[in-house]
Design an enzyme around this catalytic site. Structure first.
Site, mmCIF file in Angstrom:
data_model
loop_
_atom_site.group_PDB
_atom_site.id
_atom_site.type_symbol
_atom_site.label_atom_id
_atom_site.label_comp_id
_atom_site.label_asym_id
_atom_site.label_seq_id
_atom_site.Cartn_x
_atom_site.Cartn_y
_atom_site.Cartn_z
ATOM 1 N N GLU A 265 -4.234 3.873 2.164
ATOM 2 C CA GLU A 265 -3.724 4.544 3.356
ATOM 3 C C GLU A 265 -2.377 5.149 2.964
ATOM 4 O OE1 GLU A 265 -5.991 1.843 6.705
ATOM 5 O OE2 GLU A 265 -3.881 1.450 6.377
ATOM 6 N N CYS A 299 3.554 6.618 9.460
ATOM 7 C CA CYS A 299 2.769 7.601 8.706
ATOM 8 C C CYS A 299 2.098 8.609 9.628
ATOM 9 C CB CYS A 299 1.718 6.872 7.882
ATOM 10 S SG CYS A 299 0.602 5.888 8.909
ATOM 11 N N GLU A 477 -10.283 2.039 6.840
ATOM 12 C CA GLU A 477 -10.200 0.648 7.267
ATOM 13 C C GLU A 477 -10.401 0.644 8.779
ATOM 14 O OE1 GLU A 477 -6.891 -1.488 5.503
ATOM 15 O OE2 GLU A 477 -7.217 -0.497 3.588
HETATM 16 P P1 NAD Z 1 5.912 3.141 -1.351
HETATM 17 O O1 NAD Z 1 4.682 3.796 -1.861
HETATM 18 O O2 NAD Z 1 7.198 3.479 -1.985
HETATM 19 O O3 NAD Z 1 5.792 1.555 -1.449
HETATM 20 C C1 NAD Z 1 4.729 0.855 -0.848
HETATM 21 C C2 NAD Z 1 4.513 -0.434 -1.601
HETATM 22 O O4 NAD Z 1 4.046 -0.153 -2.903
HETATM 23 C C3 NAD Z 1 5.763 -1.281 -1.771
HETATM 24 O O5 NAD Z 1 5.412 -2.643 -1.602
HETATM 25 C C4 NAD Z 1 6.165 -0.997 -3.210
HETATM 26 O O6 NAD Z 1 6.910 -2.040 -3.805
HETATM 27 C C5 NAD Z 1 4.810 -0.868 -3.861
HETATM 28 N N1 NAD Z 1 4.780 -0.097 -5.102
HETATM 29 C C6 NAD Z 1 5.533 0.983 -5.429
HETATM 30 N N2 NAD Z 1 5.187 1.424 -6.659
HETATM 31 C C7 NAD Z 1 4.190 0.615 -7.112
HETATM 32 C C8 NAD Z 1 3.420 0.568 -8.306
HETATM 33 N N3 NAD Z 1 3.582 1.462 -9.296
HETATM 34 N N4 NAD Z 1 2.476 -0.403 -8.413
HETATM 35 C C9 NAD Z 1 2.279 -1.287 -7.427
HETATM 36 N N5 NAD Z 1 2.994 -1.301 -6.280
HETATM 37 C C10 NAD Z 1 3.931 -0.350 -6.118
HETATM 38 O O7 NAD Z 1 5.921 3.437 0.220
HETATM 39 P P2 NAD Z 1 7.059 3.080 1.254
HETATM 40 O O8 NAD Z 1 8.239 3.942 0.946
HETATM 41 O O9 NAD Z 1 7.197 1.605 1.300
HETATM 42 O O10 NAD Z 1 6.376 3.536 2.638
HETATM 43 C C11 NAD Z 1 6.447 4.833 3.140
HETATM 44 C C12 NAD Z 1 5.218 5.624 2.756
HETATM 45 O O11 NAD Z 1 4.050 4.941 3.173
HETATM 46 C C13 NAD Z 1 5.139 6.976 3.433
HETATM 47 O O12 NAD Z 1 4.646 7.919 2.511
HETATM 48 C C14 NAD Z 1 4.117 6.770 4.543
HETATM 49 O O13 NAD Z 1 3.461 7.925 4.986
HETATM 50 C C15 NAD Z 1 3.184 5.814 3.892
HETATM 51 N N6 NAD Z 1 2.427 5.050 4.894
HETATM 52 C C16 NAD Z 1 1.117 5.347 5.095
HETATM 53 C C17 NAD Z 1 0.390 4.661 6.072
HETATM 54 C C18 NAD Z 1 -1.065 4.963 6.373
HETATM 55 O O14 NAD Z 1 -1.688 4.190 7.080
HETATM 56 N N7 NAD Z 1 -1.617 6.046 5.883
HETATM 57 C C19 NAD Z 1 1.011 3.665 6.802
HETATM 58 C C20 NAD Z 1 2.356 3.395 6.557
HETATM 59 C C21 NAD Z 1 3.063 4.092 5.582
HETATM 60 O O1 6OD Z 2 -2.446 0.969 13.601
HETATM 61 C C1 6OD Z 2 -2.865 0.735 12.459
HETATM 62 O O2 6OD Z 2 -3.836 0.002 12.244
HETATM 63 C C2 6OD Z 2 -2.216 1.369 11.315
HETATM 64 N N1 6OD Z 2 -2.764 1.134 10.110
HETATM 65 C C3 6OD Z 2 -1.101 2.121 11.497
HETATM 66 C C4 6OD Z 2 -0.414 2.779 10.462
HETATM 67 C C5 6OD Z 2 0.784 3.326 10.701
HETATM 68 C C6 6OD Z 2 1.526 3.974 9.678
HETATM 69 O O3 6OD Z 2 2.725 3.904 9.531
#
Ligand code: NAD
Ligand code: 6OD
Length: 496
Positions: A265, A299, A477
């Site tokens: 995600e 996100c 999911e």
């Molecule tokens: P990030 O990708 O920097 O980190 C997420 C997790 O991945 C952290 O626990 C980090 O330690 C880990 N990580 C980073 N590099 C890694 C590697 N090489 N191997 C294994 N683990 C690694 O993301 P963030 O800054 O924590 O969150 C913000 C981002 O997440 C935004 O881009 C947002 O859009 C996205 N997001 C998406 C969703 C969704 O459901 N699509 C939900 C929430 C956040």
């Molecule tokens: O509502 C959820 O189940 C979900 N995965 C939300 C994600 C939000 C992103 O920041």
């Protein structure tokens, strides 16, 4: 939903947060500070799991698959997961306090969204797992006696759950709960920015009697640290990851040599389409929420707002006025918006504020950093910002910023609106605001995204598919989709 309650003190104040490996809380090796984005103070330290500790966690998870956990029925596993939900609710104020300390988000949001959804995730997946049916195909055979084919669902094995910092508890439990009800064992890694609610969850797992090794928690960073050691571990069978699209690519590379199952995600650059026949006040309130919720760090947040021209000037003026009224402050100050997660993230978002000006944008609201004249000036606060006048090719219109900012632009026809919304490498979510039912369905269906809302935003039914297309993710999911990812279906053919 519970009403906001006063916060209890941060449960880990001044302590070192341990990892949980094989049922043992471990404080060893290196540690890193947990820093409050409200005032920059260190609230606790966190044990960083090195590759050896990650290996111990994975081996404990493997062993637990063959232990008592592997012999539990689905009913027994689900009963245990309901106990987890109950215990989260009993320790509700501690979870809220942990979440607001790590993130600075508002008490109101943590109390009504983040923590209740954590408990709800365990209940929802317990319900879903119990209700899951198996396929059965009856077939003819030449001897006339026939055969029955039926499907059994087995666990996939050891699942790595990697979560981000924006909705830390909601997103971690969103994957841990279905992984466990399906009989897997888990090694979870929360974001280095937000370790505390996960640390409380580890305590809860122990308190309700989840067998040793079934839920393991390792803290640490991503590249060259805990995260990378986990996703490249040969005995991890599947990875459920939420985070940035670029991190998803890195994890794919780490997972490739041992061909792990992946559920991703990822990021978004989501559009809202507001037609002139929309309920003005509902569209305004909904868009304000979809742009600025959690300080723009969801996100699903809207970063591109397209408004049909007859309504454009009025809507944009009202949105800018409403953005200027938003109150910034710490979690318990009755504010609308907390800080960003960190100074480093604020630097990134501010670089886009500068870029927006350089690219020719006009700031209609915000654009800078607020001054409080107190310790919050050492935090990561930033102004809610609205920009107009950027070309569609501008980086600020194309790249995910993940802060409290949107670009507003007019459109003239439905076809143009759909084209603008879909002109992105991301494909997570969209919001369509209109009172024309036929158009609502037509436009929502045309969105190249995993989720489109009509006349609302972030309204969630946990049984529905959740995920994104293009750079926004792999797989779905939610509901049966999570159960499918976290299970290995096996066919048994019985000759009668
Ligand atoms: P990030 O990708 O920097 O980190 C997420 C997790 O991945 C952290 O626990 C980090 O330690 C880990 N990580 C980073 N590099 C890694 C590697 N090489 N191997 C294994 N683990 C690694 O993301 P963030 O800054 O924590 O969150 C913000 C981002 O997440 C935004 O881009 C947002 O859009 C996205 N997001 C998406 C969703 C969704 O459901 N699509 C939900 C929430 C956040
Ligand atoms: O509502 C959820 O189940 C979900 N995965 C939300 C994600 C939000 C992103 O920041």
């Amino acid at each position: 939903m519970r009403n906001p309650t006063p916060a209890v003190p941060y449960p880990f104040a001044g302590q070192q947060l341990p990892c949980l490996v094989g049922g043992e809380f471990i404080l060893q090796g290196r540690s890193f500070p947990n820093v409050s984005p409200v005032n920059g103070r260190t609230t606790a330290t966190v044990t960083e799991a090195d590759a050896a500790l990650v290996d111990r966690a994975v081996q404990a998870a493997r062993a637990a698959l063959r232990g008592p956990w592997g012999r539990l029925t689905v009913q027994e596993r689900c009963a245990l997961m309901r106990k987890v939900a109950e215990r989260i609710e009993q320790r509700f104020d501690e979870f809220v306090s942990a979440e607001i300390t790590d993130t600075g988000k508002t008490l109101a949001q943590a109390s009504t969204l983040d923590i209740p959804r954590g408990a709800a995730n365990f209940r929802a997946y317990a319900d879903l797992a119990l209700a899951r049916a198996s396929e059965c195909f009856e077939m003819g055979t030449p001897d006339g006696r026939g055969a029955l084919n039926y499907t059994v669902h087995k666990p996939v094995g050891v699942v790595a759950v990697i979560a981000p910092w924006n909705l830390p508890f909601l997103l971690l439990t969103w994957k841990v709960a279905p992984a466990l009800v399906c009989g897997n064992t888990v090694v979870a890694k929360p974001s280095e920015e937000t370790p505390s609610s996960a640390a409380l969850l580890a305590q809860v797992m122990q308190e309700v009697g989840v067998p040793a090794g079934v839920f393991n928690l390792v803290h640490g960073f991503g590249p060259d640290s805990t995260g990378e050691a986990l996703v490249s571990h040969p005995d991890v069978t599947a990875i459920a990851f939420t985070g940035e699209s670029a991190t998803g690519s890195a994890i794919m590379r780490s997972a490739a040599p041992t061909v792990k199952a992946l559920s991703f995600e990822l990021g978004g650059k989501n559009a809202a389409l507001i037609f002139a026949d929309a309920d003005f006040e509902a569209a305004l309130a909904g868009t304000l929420r979809s742009v600025f919720a959690n300080c723009g760090q969801v996100c699903l947040c809207t970063e591109r707002v397209y408004v049909e021209r007859p309504m454009f000037e009025r809507f944009v003026a009202a949105l800018a006025a409403a953005a200027q009224q938003l109150k910034l402050g710490g979690p318990c100050e009755g504010a609308d918006l907390g800080p960003l997660i960190s100074r480093a993230h604020r630097d990134k978002v501010l670089s886009y504020y500068r870029l927006a000006r350089e690219e020719g944008g006009e700031m209609l609201a915000g654009g800078g950093v607020p001054r409080f004249g107190d310790e919050r000036d050492a935090g990561a606060f930033i102004e809610p910002t609205i920009v107009r006048g950027l070309p569609e090719s501008a980086r600020c219109v194309r790249e995910e910023i993940f802060g409290p900012i949107c670009h507003v632009a007019p459109f003239d026809t439905e076809e143009q609106a759909v084209r603008l919304a879909n002109d992105t490498r991301y494909g997570l979510a969209a919001a369509v605001w209109t009172s024309n039912l036929q158009r609502a369905h037509r436009v929502a269906r045309a969105m190249e995204v995993g989720i489109a809302w009509v006349n609302d935003w972030f309204l969630r039914d946990l049984r529905t598919p959740f995920g994104g297309v293009k750079l926004s993710g792999i797989g779905r999911e939610g509901g049966a989709h999570s159960l499918a990812f976290f299970s290995e279906p096996m066919n048994i053919c019985v000759k009668l």
